[in-house]
Design an enzyme around this catalytic site. Structure first.
Site, PDB file in Angstrom:
ATOM      1  N   LYS A  67       5.470   9.283   8.599  1.00  0.00           N
ATOM      2  CA  LYS A  67       5.289   8.759   9.965  1.00  0.00           C
ATOM      3  C   LYS A  67       6.363   9.270  10.938  1.00  0.00           C
ATOM      4  O   LYS A  67       6.297  10.404  11.365  1.00  0.00           O
ATOM      5  CB  LYS A  67       5.176   7.240   9.926  1.00  0.00           C
ATOM      6  CG  LYS A  67       3.965   6.812   9.042  1.00  0.00           C
ATOM      7  CD  LYS A  67       3.548   5.391   9.242  1.00  0.00           C
ATOM      8  CE  LYS A  67       2.521   4.920   8.239  1.00  0.00           C
ATOM      9  NZ  LYS A  67       1.146   5.087   8.640  1.00  0.00           N
TER      10      LYS A  67
ATOM     11  N   TYR B 275       0.861  -1.184   0.000  1.00  0.00           N
ATOM     12  CA  TYR B 275       0.000   0.000   0.000  1.00  0.00           C
ATOM     13  C   TYR B 275       0.893   1.228   0.000  1.00  0.00           C
ATOM     14  O   TYR B 275       1.808   1.340   0.824  1.00  0.00           O
ATOM     15  CB  TYR B 275      -0.894  -0.013   1.246  1.00  0.00           C
ATOM     16  CG  TYR B 275      -1.777   1.202   1.385  1.00  0.00           C
ATOM     17  CD1 TYR B 275      -2.914   1.363   0.595  1.00  0.00           C
ATOM     18  CD2 TYR B 275      -1.484   2.197   2.318  1.00  0.00           C
ATOM     19  CE1 TYR B 275      -3.732   2.482   0.733  1.00  0.00           C
ATOM     20  CE2 TYR B 275      -2.301   3.314   2.459  1.00  0.00           C
ATOM     21  CZ  TYR B 275      -3.420   3.445   1.663  1.00  0.00           C
ATOM     22  OH  TYR B 275      -4.222   4.553   1.805  1.00  0.00           O
TER      23      TYR B 275
ATOM     24  N   ASP C 189       9.375   2.821  -0.739  1.00  0.00           N
ATOM     25  CA  ASP C 189       8.399   3.466   0.123  1.00  0.00           C
ATOM     26  C   ASP C 189       8.735   3.073   1.552  1.00  0.00           C
ATOM     27  O   ASP C 189       8.367   2.000   2.022  1.00  0.00           O
ATOM     28  CB  ASP C 189       6.982   2.997  -0.275  1.00  0.00           C
ATOM     29  CG  ASP C 189       5.916   3.522   0.666  1.00  0.00           C
ATOM     30  OD1 ASP C 189       6.267   4.079   1.719  1.00  0.00           O
ATOM     31  OD2 ASP C 189       4.723   3.353   0.342  1.00  0.00           O
TER      32      ASP C 189
HETATM   33  N1  HOZ Z   1      -3.427   3.485   6.073  1.00  0.00           N
HETATM   34  C1  HOZ Z   1      -3.098   3.459   7.445  1.00  0.00           C
HETATM   35  C2  HOZ Z   1      -2.585   2.146   7.871  1.00  0.00           C
HETATM   36  N2  HOZ Z   1      -1.689   1.503   7.033  1.00  0.00           N
HETATM   37  C3  HOZ Z   1      -4.281   3.794   8.314  1.00  0.00           C
HETATM   38  C4  HOZ Z   1      -4.356   5.229   8.554  1.00  0.00           C
HETATM   39  C5  HOZ Z   1      -5.330   5.633   9.632  1.00  0.00           C
HETATM   40  O1  HOZ Z   1      -6.425   5.104   9.720  1.00  0.00           O
HETATM   41  O2  HOZ Z   1      -4.996   6.513  10.379  1.00  0.00           O
END
Ligand code: HOZ
Length: 435
Positions: free
Chosen positions: A268, A145, A240
């Site tokens: 992050k 992802y 990534d």
């Molecule tokens: N896409 C995020 C986890 N891989 C989740 C983001 C969120 O819900 O804060």
């Protein structure tokens, strides 16, 4: 006022305004059931909800909080930055200072651009790769992802996998057809893709350690093979490292694996818990970005002074503590191995994938090396496990296809509490299955 609010009433209210009552899909608990706790505060490894329940937190805001909640040095950096102004839309010296720290940790990043989210970072890196190579195709891996930009939502992990959305409406077939998706850790599929599309692949993008199909590490030689083939074909390699950037070690997976990608995306941890992300890489490639080059990308809040202050405070703190990552790894190892043991001793078929301070417990006895393997996990059992752990005060990612994150503030007390909760939860699932 807070005492009269319950998680259920908070959800009922929020559903009036937000799809699913949330601002990012996985938070709605659709895959695991139940009502998501509405959080009022966090300190160190714990969070507290509107009903006053305390949880040991293994979501950590989905990765950024490697130093735990409300770290005092980050808070003080944020406070003093905010007192001087919250946004200028103009350059600041603090941005250059943060860039210097990033370059020290990631020598492959010679030049960079700050953005506000991981999605922006990967989307811009892909545009740059296409602009630089004059090619169209992007190769990604099933279950990886890279945020929610159209061209990267093909066979994606994280919430897309959690909700079982194979093709996202709104992504045009033309856009999707420019993204090739193949299984992770599959040498043959990679070779075949490059044979079929020789000279047309602008970039290969991957999480060098996956976190969005659950944690999956690359098998021996896989990253090296990708680096060699991309160089041979003239396509760019984009790592990534939004999740792994300052988490697996101070220089990310690329440092541990000794692989130099052309472009790297960070997010992050680099923002210290505030919205800041980065894409960067070889000077020659980054010079194609506007205003030095013609590839356009911009942002009002890019390089926001408060986010930059938080990120700088986080990175300095990590850099100043040489034992930080070793200790974090030891804690995660101890915790995850104990969870595995607690489940296996009670007859559960489990596989544990761990990489540094990220781990996922899959409800299958088979190895998980790619997305198809991950999908073989018993997600009904996972949901029971998740709900049981929550009821015993342990807040895990509410999806099988995510990573749990441990922070430097998780100490023996939290580990013991988590293992006790796991033993109870496994016992309860077992008792329920047999009754
Ligand atoms: N896409 C995020 C986890 N891989 C989740 C983001 C969120 O819900 O804060």
């Amino acid at each position: 006022m807070i005492s009269s609010i319950t998680n259920q009433s908070a959800l009922d209210e929020s559903r009036k305004y937000f799809p699913g009552g949330v601002n990012s899909p996985v938070r709605a608990f659709k895959a695991v059931g139940g009502v998501p706790p509405f959080i009022v505060s966090g300190k160190g490894p714990c969070i507290t909800d509107v009903e006053g329940h305390h949880y040991v937190d293994y979501v950590g805001s989905w990765g950024p909080l490697i130093l735990g909640h409300a770290d005092k040095d980050i808070i003080s950096a944020i406070t003093s930055a905010a007192e001087k102004g919250t946004s200028f839309g103009a350059p600041t010296v603090a941005e250059t200072q943060l860039a210097e720290l990033i370059v020290k940790a990631f020598p492959a990043i010679e030049k960079m651009r700050f953005v506000s989210s991981g999605t922006e970072a990967t989307m811009s890196a892909v545009r740059l790769a296409r602009g630089y190579t004059n090619r169209t195709l992007i190769l990604k891996f099933e279950g990886c992802y890279h945020g929610h930009a159209d061209s990267l939502l093909v066979s994606a992990g994280s919430g897309v996998a959690t909700l079982g959305i194979p093709d996202c409406p709104g992504v045009t077939p033309q856009t999707a057809s420019c993204t090739i998706s193949i299984p992770f850790n599959d040498f043959e599929a990679f070779d075949m893709a490059f044979k079929t599309h020789r000279g047309h692949i602008a970039a290969v993008i991957l999480e060098p350690v996956c976190g969005n199909m659950g944690v999956v590490e690359p098998v021996e030689g896989f990253l090296k093979m990708i680096r060699e083939k991309t160089l041979e074909d003239g396509s760019l390699l984009i790592f990534d490292e939004v999740m792994t950037g300052f988490r697996s070690c101070f220089g990310g997976v690329q440092t541990l694996a000794c692989i130099e990608p052309d472009l790297t995306c960070l997010g992050k941890v680099v923002g210290g818990g505030l919205p800041l992300a980065v894409y960067g890489g070889k000077r020659e490639i980054m010079n194609r970005i506007a205003p030095d080059g013609p590839v356009y990308q911009a942002g009002t809040l890019s390089g926001n002074p408060i986010a930059v202050a938080a990120g700088t405070a986080a990175l300095k703190k990590l850099a100043d503590n040489p034992d930080f990552y070793t200790n974090l790894l030891a804690t995660t190892e101890k915790l995850s191995e104990s969870l595995l043991k607690a489940g296996r001793n009670r007859g559960f078929d489990l596989t544990l994938n761990r990489s540094g301070s990220m781990f996922t417990l899959f409800f299958t006895k088979d190895q998980v090396r790619n997305f198809s393997d991950a999908k073989k996990s018993d997600t009904v059992k996972f949901a029971k496990w998740f709900r049981g752990m929550l009821s015993h005060g342990i807040y895990l990612p509410p999806s099988q296809f995510e990573a749990a994150f441990v922070s430097g503030t998780h100490k023996q007390e939290e580990i013991d509490r988590t293992i006790q909760a796991a033993e109870k939860t496994f016992d309860e699932i077992k008792a329920h299955t047999h009754s």
